[in-house]
Design a protein around this motif. Sequence first.
Motif, mmCIF file in Angstrom:
data_model
loop_
_atom_site.group_PDB
_atom_site.id
_atom_site.type_symbol
_atom_site.label_atom_id
_atom_site.label_comp_id
_atom_site.label_asym_id
_atom_site.label_seq_id
_atom_site.Cartn_x
_atom_site.Cartn_y
_atom_site.Cartn_z
ATOM 1 N N ALA A 1 -28.615 -3.664 7.116
ATOM 2 C CA ALA A 1 -27.844 -4.777 7.677
ATOM 3 C C ALA A 1 -26.398 -4.352 7.947
ATOM 4 C CB ALA A 1 -27.889 -5.973 6.731
ATOM 5 N N VAL A 2 -25.810 -3.587 7.016
ATOM 6 C CA VAL A 2 -24.427 -3.125 7.180
ATOM 7 C C VAL A 2 -24.337 -2.167 8.372
ATOM 8 C CG1 VAL A 2 -22.595 -1.734 6.138
ATOM 9 C CG2 VAL A 2 -23.786 -3.462 4.772
ATOM 10 N N ALA A 3 -25.298 -1.229 8.467
ATOM 11 C CA ALA A 3 -25.259 -0.231 9.525
ATOM 12 C C ALA A 3 -25.435 -0.858 10.904
ATOM 13 C CB ALA A 3 -26.340 0.825 9.281
ATOM 14 N N ARG A 4 -26.217 -1.908 10.995
ATOM 15 C CA ARG A 4 -26.531 -2.505 12.300
ATOM 16 C C ARG A 4 -25.770 -3.814 12.540
ATOM 17 N NH1 ARG A 4 -33.105 -1.820 11.688
ATOM 18 N NH2 ARG A 4 -33.118 0.477 11.473
ATOM 19 N N LEU A 5 -25.003 -4.224 11.496
ATOM 20 C CA LEU A 5 -24.288 -5.512 11.571
ATOM 21 C C LEU A 5 -25.239 -6.629 12.019
ATOM 22 C CD1 LEU A 5 -20.817 -4.480 13.066
ATOM 23 C CD2 LEU A 5 -21.416 -5.019 10.692
ATOM 24 N N GLN A 6 -26.386 -6.701 11.308
ATOM 25 C CA GLN A 6 -27.371 -7.736 11.610
ATOM 26 C C GLN A 6 -27.560 -8.614 10.368
ATOM 27 O OE1 GLN A 6 -30.834 -5.414 12.514
ATOM 28 N NE2 GLN A 6 -31.442 -5.170 10.368
ATOM 29 N N PRO A 7 -28.128 -9.793 10.522
ATOM 30 C CA PRO A 7 -28.313 -10.683 9.371
ATOM 31 C C PRO A 7 -29.086 -9.994 8.256
ATOM 32 C CG PRO A 7 -28.701 -11.875 11.405
ATOM 33 C CD PRO A 7 -28.558 -10.424 11.791
ATOM 34 N N PHE A 8 -28.762 -10.355 7.051
ATOM 35 C CA PHE A 8 -29.350 -9.781 5.849
ATOM 36 C C PHE A 8 -30.239 -10.847 5.205
ATOM 37 C CE2 PHE A 8 -28.820 -9.237 1.161
ATOM 38 C CZ PHE A 8 -29.492 -8.037 1.022
ATOM 39 N N ASP A 9 -31.496 -10.488 4.928
ATOM 40 C CA ASP A 9 -32.429 -11.469 4.333
ATOM 41 C C ASP A 9 -33.425 -10.701 3.480
ATOM 42 O OD1 ASP A 9 -34.193 -13.532 3.709
ATOM 43 O OD2 ASP A 9 -33.949 -14.491 5.665
ATOM 44 N N VAL A 10 -33.455 -10.965 2.182
ATOM 45 C CA VAL A 10 -34.344 -10.242 1.289
ATOM 46 C C VAL A 10 -34.625 -11.106 0.068
ATOM 47 C CG1 VAL A 10 -32.516 -9.099 -0.032
ATOM 48 C CG2 VAL A 10 -34.756 -7.990 0.179
ATOM 49 N N GLU A 11 -35.797 -10.881 -0.550
ATOM 50 C CA GLU A 11 -36.162 -11.594 -1.780
ATOM 51 C C GLU A 11 -36.395 -10.572 -2.880
ATOM 52 O OE1 GLU A 11 -39.443 -14.259 -1.277
ATOM 53 O OE2 GLU A 11 -38.434 -15.488 0.245
ATOM 54 N N VAL A 12 -35.796 -10.818 -4.041
ATOM 55 C CA VAL A 12 -35.938 -9.924 -5.190
ATOM 56 C C VAL A 12 -36.034 -10.759 -6.461
ATOM 57 C CG1 VAL A 12 -34.745 -7.963 -4.146
ATOM 58 C CG2 VAL A 12 -33.441 -9.692 -5.415
#
Length: 443
Positions: free
Chosen positions: A70-81
């Motif tokens: 997400a940081v490298a592509r400046l795209q939305p970040f969405d994850v479940e942990v």
Amino acid sequence: MRSAADATALGMAFLLETRGDGSRRFLFAGPRCLGVNGVTGEAVMADANVFYDMILPEHRAAFADAQAQAVARLQPFDVEVAMRRADGVVRWHRFAALPRPQPDGAVLWDGLQIDVTDRRSMAAELVEQRHRLAVAVEATRMGVWEWDVEADQVVWSDHNYRLFGLEPGSAISVERFLSLVHEDDRATVQAAFEQAWAKPDGGDYSVEHRIITPAGETRWILQHGRVSKAAGGTRLVVGTSLDITDRKEADERRSLMMGELAHRAKNGIAVLMAIVSQTARSQETVEGFVDLIMARLQAMANSQDLATASGGGPVALSDVIGKALSPFGKTHVDVDPVIADVVIRGEMAVGMGLLLHEMATNAVKYGALSNGQGRVTIGPEEAPEGRAAFAWCESGGPSVMADHPAGFGTRLLQMVLRPQGGEVRFGFEQDGFRAHVEFPTVR
């Protein structure tokens, strides 16, 4: 967003700053941080590791990878942990954030942390329920199907495809299904469906029909269906298919057996009536009638025991001979060993036993077994293809008159095997009585 998250108790709003050197810090952690994570927002903003260390070790790589992309592509970040709270309780959390690049090269992430443990538990339970349902359906060998009427879309389970001899996942439609239904049963299937379709609120239907698979195999299917209607009309038709071919074949065999049983019973009654009638004519006393009729009935019963024990299957001719002649003794009876290889149909055993008993009775009264010196020989004879034969030959008995009057015994010889395609030819030769017994072979 922060206010909405707090007001709706949706989760914890946060603002995270990341830099090119890999450093990261929370600039804001909403007031719900304590309730969600078990630590205060101040503690998280003071040291981001307090927060990141709560992520379970086996999930940290996936979290770091998603964040790095997400940081490298400046795209939305969405994850479940999964995270272990400060109090030791493990909960599942979803992180969603949007990037905002800054002039100094930093990136700010406006995000939300939501506890999704209950949702994941429900999803897992739903998956488990579906799995149990699938196992239960598979155990019953049922195919499941549905038809979305408005979209004209048909969906079949894999087992339903297999029932109809089709490759799972291949194109299917109502027309394709009807093409597989036996042409003599299509009207029945359509009538059953249309009857349920015509009901205002929809209804259930059940129909048994044949199908012809692409490989040419005929199967019987029991189909249950339900027509579900809504205010706008019919919405969905769902149902199951069950292969009942084995049951249908068993029913057919049972029907044939009942027909055969009725046929045999009718023949048996006819023979019994003839026995009673003819025996009564030839006897002058009640005692004589009773003795003779009981002997003949016992011979029939003994032979019936063999037919019953074979389950209606073939019976060894030697066994029938042994049963029929046992009351007379076998000292003066010679049976060719070749006879041991001859078998007769089960339904012929009773008639054959009665015939042999009658010939033995006549031999004891008038023929080779009446003087203690004669003999009876039973051996194979030539017969046309598809048939077998044996000869009953008497010798060494009293002289036999050619014009010996025909009693019931001789009439019985002529009639007892006819219902099963057998025949008897006999004669009173100089050496003694002789009979040629011929019958169909067992196929």
